[in-house]
Design an enzyme around this catalytic site. Sequence first.
Site, PDB file in Angstrom:
ATOM      1  N   GLY A  81       3.256  12.741   5.037  1.00  0.00           N
ATOM      2  CA  GLY A  81       3.116  11.685   6.037  1.00  0.00           C
ATOM      3  C   GLY A  81       1.706  11.756   6.587  1.00  0.00           C
ATOM      4  O   GLY A  81       0.753  11.263   5.969  1.00  0.00           O
ATOM      5  N   GLU A 131      -0.500   3.910   9.847  1.00  0.00           N
ATOM      6  CA  GLU A 131      -1.953   4.061   9.597  1.00  0.00           C
ATOM      7  C   GLU A 131      -2.541   5.222  10.394  1.00  0.00           C
ATOM      8  O   GLU A 131      -3.678   5.184  10.859  1.00  0.00           O
ATOM      9  CB  GLU A 131      -2.701   2.753   9.875  1.00  0.00           C
ATOM     10  CG  GLU A 131      -2.359   1.699   8.850  1.00  0.00           C
ATOM     11  CD  GLU A 131      -3.252   0.480   8.923  1.00  0.00           C
ATOM     12  OE1 GLU A 131      -4.449   0.618   9.184  1.00  0.00           O
ATOM     13  OE2 GLU A 131      -2.717  -0.617   8.688  1.00  0.00           O
ATOM     14  N   GLY A 177      12.513  -7.457  34.765  1.00  0.00           N
ATOM     15  CA  GLY A 177      13.855  -7.008  35.135  1.00  0.00           C
ATOM     16  C   GLY A 177      14.836  -7.230  33.991  1.00  0.00           C
ATOM     17  O   GLY A 177      14.465  -7.063  32.819  1.00  0.00           O
ATOM     18  N   GLN A 190       2.838  -5.932  46.586  1.00  0.00           N
ATOM     19  CA  GLN A 190       1.680  -5.146  46.133  1.00  0.00           C
ATOM     20  C   GLN A 190       2.023  -4.184  44.993  1.00  0.00           C
ATOM     21  O   GLN A 190       1.176  -3.898  44.151  1.00  0.00           O
ATOM     22  CB  GLN A 190       1.068  -4.394  47.303  1.00  0.00           C
ATOM     23  CG  GLN A 190       0.314  -5.351  48.224  1.00  0.00           C
ATOM     24  CD  GLN A 190      -0.406  -4.646  49.357  1.00  0.00           C
ATOM     25  OE1 GLN A 190      -0.098  -3.507  49.676  1.00  0.00           O
ATOM     26  NE2 GLN A 190      -1.350  -5.334  49.956  1.00  0.00           N
ATOM     27  N   PHE A 214       0.888  -1.169   0.000  1.00  0.00           N
ATOM     28  CA  PHE A 214       0.000   0.000   0.000  1.00  0.00           C
ATOM     29  C   PHE A 214       0.922   1.213   0.000  1.00  0.00           C
ATOM     30  O   PHE A 214       1.641   1.443   0.982  1.00  0.00           O
ATOM     31  CB  PHE A 214      -0.838  -0.064   1.278  1.00  0.00           C
ATOM     32  CG  PHE A 214      -1.814   1.051   1.519  1.00  0.00           C
ATOM     33  CD1 PHE A 214      -3.120   0.965   1.041  1.00  0.00           C
ATOM     34  CD2 PHE A 214      -1.463   2.152   2.291  1.00  0.00           C
ATOM     35  CE1 PHE A 214      -4.052   1.966   1.319  1.00  0.00           C
ATOM     36  CE2 PHE A 214      -2.386   3.156   2.577  1.00  0.00           C
ATOM     37  CZ  PHE A 214      -3.687   3.052   2.092  1.00  0.00           C
TER      38      PHE A 214
END
Length: 370
Positions: free
Chosen positions: A115, A346, A322, A261, A107
Amino acid sequence: MEFARSMGAWAASLQRRPTPQDDAACRTEARVLLEILGKERWLDPIKSQDWRACCLAREALAAMSPLADAVFALQALGSLPILRAGSPRQRELFALPALSGRSMAAFAMTERQAGSDVSAIATTATRDGEGYVLDGLKTYISNAGIADFYTVFASTDLGARNKGVTCFVVPAHTPGLRFVGPQILSAPHPLGEIQFDGCRVAMENRVGEEGKGFSIGLGTLDRLRATVGAAACGMAARALDEALRHARSRHQFGKPLGDFQIVQEKLARMATELTAARLLVYRAAWEADGGAERVTVEAAMAKAHATEAAQRIVDDAVQILGGAGVMASHPVDRLYRAVRALRIYEGTTEIQHLVIAGQLLKEEAKPATR
Ligand SMILES: Cc1cc2nc3c(=O)[nH]c(=O)nc-3n(C[C@H](O)[C@H](O)[C@H](O)COP(=O)(O)OP(=O)(O)OC[C@H]3O[C@@H](n4cnc5c(N)ncnc54)[C@H](O)[C@@H]3O)c2cc1C
């Protein structure tokens, strides 16, 4: 659901394929993946324009092989303008072979000065006898150099800007069309520039009417942007899976990471963002499947939100992993490199936001709280 299950199981088998180590290997692998996708009939949802199935396919592929996902996406991008606006002969010659994996599509819209601003397209298509002569350069074209045909947007009337853009289908071997060279990404993805230099095409290579290329192009993106969001969801889902596996198995300070947590908060946010992204993606696809003529705002919301969320989710996954998460061989590191481009191609996130806000401002009579 059955489609999602079988596609997911098949896509998982792609992990056994080697990761291309350079651009040449990536180009070879893209052609192999196309052949397999076609043979296994995974491109059929593009042919039937079943957007929910296309989203499920891209989710599954992107989770396991961002390159296979890119191959799927480009067959859709290059073929859809022909399926929607082309002649029966163009469908026969170009779209159907592409959607059975026998021919590779591309395409070609973007240019160095055009752009986000597609109306600045400067590639010209000049009427000449029984056809047109194309001149200009296209940049950042996926599958450039390996495609069998290019769906090209060129101006037949530069002064008319958007209204002068016309769509053409140009076989790769056409004299005057040249592959300039590759543009190398940080993730495997065949990209490059193509040059039209006195490239003569017949009248029958014009897709749709003169001056309708802009709306053919934007109509195509309208349909496919939700699928970019789906690819982002696939990458995010895989990253979340990898992070969860690591949080359960990796022990520090005498406990699994998942017991902390701060890690739980990350995981909860990742899962919530992924679910919200999926809802937007499948809402847009559902509207398109329901026959909505335009899904511009729904697709823009889906693409912008899902790609931005996926970037955060993949980044959080790297953090939870990590040091292991920045090893080039780790799937999460590969996703980290692959997910970035989705916020750009796109139509960038900023352009999606302009589309959404533009529509909201037009609809001033309707309350935004509905
Ligand atoms: C991996 C990849 C594959 C691609 N494949 C294809 C392809 O197959 N075919 C094709 O035609 N193109 C392709 N593209 C090109 C892609 O569509 C463009 O890169 C994209 O539209 C952005 O254009 P640009 O890169 O020129 O950025 P620009 O338009 O220069 O934008 C740069 C920045 O400015 C911002 N910006 C621009 N205008 C505005 C504005 N009005 N308001 C606020 N912010 C703005 C943008 O959001 C962005 O952040 C591909 C790109 C990539 C990265």
